[in-house]
Motif scaffolding. Sequence first.
Motif, mmCIF file in Angstrom:
data_model
loop_
_atom_site.group_PDB
_atom_site.id
_atom_site.type_symbol
_atom_site.label_atom_id
_atom_site.label_comp_id
_atom_site.label_asym_id
_atom_site.label_seq_id
_atom_site.Cartn_x
_atom_site.Cartn_y
_atom_site.Cartn_z
ATOM 1 N N GLU A 151 0.833 -1.198 0.000
ATOM 2 C CA GLU A 151 0.000 0.000 0.000
ATOM 3 C C GLU A 151 0.869 1.251 0.000
ATOM 4 N N GLY A 152 0.538 2.180 -0.887
ATOM 5 C CA GLY A 152 1.259 3.438 -0.969
ATOM 6 C C GLY A 152 2.530 3.389 -1.793
ATOM 7 N N SER A 171 9.542 1.813 7.334
ATOM 8 C CA SER A 171 8.706 2.990 7.146
ATOM 9 C C SER A 171 9.080 3.740 5.885
ATOM 10 N N ALA A 176 4.885 7.689 1.001
ATOM 11 C CA ALA A 176 3.455 7.778 1.311
ATOM 12 C C ALA A 176 3.144 7.605 2.798
ATOM 13 N N GLN A 177 4.194 7.463 3.632
ATOM 14 C CA GLN A 177 4.057 7.405 5.093
ATOM 15 C C GLN A 177 3.525 6.080 5.628
ATOM 16 N N PHE A 178 3.375 5.081 4.785
ATOM 17 C CA PHE A 178 2.919 3.791 5.298
ATOM 18 C C PHE A 178 4.070 3.049 5.973
ATOM 19 N N HIS A 180 5.260 -0.795 6.843
ATOM 20 C CA HIS A 180 5.019 -2.152 6.370
ATOM 21 C C HIS A 180 5.598 -3.159 7.360
ATOM 22 N N SER A 191 0.194 -3.539 6.077
ATOM 23 C CA SER A 191 0.630 -2.145 6.027
ATOM 24 C C SER A 191 -0.348 -1.306 6.832
ATOM 25 N N GLY A 193 -0.889 2.994 8.741
ATOM 26 C CA GLY A 193 -0.441 4.381 8.794
ATOM 27 C C GLY A 193 -0.935 5.159 7.603
ATOM 28 N N GLY A 194 -0.031 5.884 6.946
ATOM 29 C CA GLY A 194 -0.407 6.754 5.843
ATOM 30 C C GLY A 194 -0.258 8.213 6.237
ATOM 31 N N LYS A 195 -0.341 9.071 5.246
ATOM 32 C CA LYS A 195 -0.053 10.487 5.453
ATOM 33 C C LYS A 195 -1.233 11.223 6.062
ATOM 34 N N LYS A 201 -1.999 8.511 11.709
ATOM 35 C CA LYS A 201 -1.347 9.062 10.529
ATOM 36 C C LYS A 201 -0.072 9.798 10.932
#
Length: 336
Positions: A151-152, A171, A176-178, A180, A191, A193-195, A201
């Motif tokens: 993802e990302g 990281s 994209a800040q995900f 894994h 995965s 997190g995210g931005k 986030k």
Amino acid sequence: MKPTALLFLVPALAFAHPDHGKEPGKDLEEAVRTGNGAFMYEAIPHWGELPDGKKIGPTHGGVIIDEKSGFIYVSTDAAHGILVYQPDGKLVKSIAPECQGFHAMAVREERGKTVIYGAQLGGPKALRVCKLDTDGKELLEISKATAGDVEGGWNGLTAVAVAPDGSIFCSMGYGAQFIHKFDEKGKHLKSFGGKGTGDGKTTCSHGMAIDTRYGAPRLLVCDRESRRLVHFDLEGNWIGVHATNLRRPCTLSILGDVCAVAELEARVTILDKNGAPVAFLGDNPNKAQWAGFGIPLDQMKTGIFTAPHGLSFDKAGNLYVQDWNASGRVTKLKKL
């Protein structure tokens, strides 16, 4: 968990600057003191300098300690890869030139042997997580090809941490800040997190470590551009904010109940188990040098930081700090 404000310790900043009876850095043959309260240190002049005036090379990476040997491993963006030092600052060897560009490292003991994990951002084999033995032999690689369609996307790799069960976390703090999660053999598990700036986030998941201070292990993440540290459990569930009002935290090292944070804006902060600051180290009064990659070494003072990026406690409580710097700089802070 509630964010912890730093404001109540502002008066302590007066004691955070190095002070050894002289202006910091003027006498380079004597150690310079920094810190406050129970956390006083001496910055050791000339520690880690290479023979014959050679430069360490660009430092945009990490520091780890092999507690079995006592050796200190410093990653660089130079062609020699990782430098290995004795505690007194004497260079032992360099290893793994193909691992030039390790942006962060983690260390652990597996089956009685010390192994090193690196998050390789640049260099000849960029964008991979690599596991090494202490001689630099590669034992495992996780790359875009082996990770699959995560993802990302697989880009902007900044950090790696390894849980007690061998699970590997990496990281994408410049992507994209995900974050894994992989098993110990490199199989992708999930995965998360995210931005973003809300719960779960991050705006730059730059560095991270496994935090075992609260029972079940957690992942403690430097959310650099939100100027905070945050906790996730090892399944990727959000726990909460641990500390706020930091100066762009890059990475961290935990010893006992305290955590040392390398802040890109020219300071190292030590936090207690509640996320409250108990000491400030090497705080630079010259804001023009904060987060400055190109600061010449002759303009940098012993015991004063410009851009702390990597750091590690040893078991005695000494700290080894790497500044983000074009020529390369590592400081040993000896615990008093």
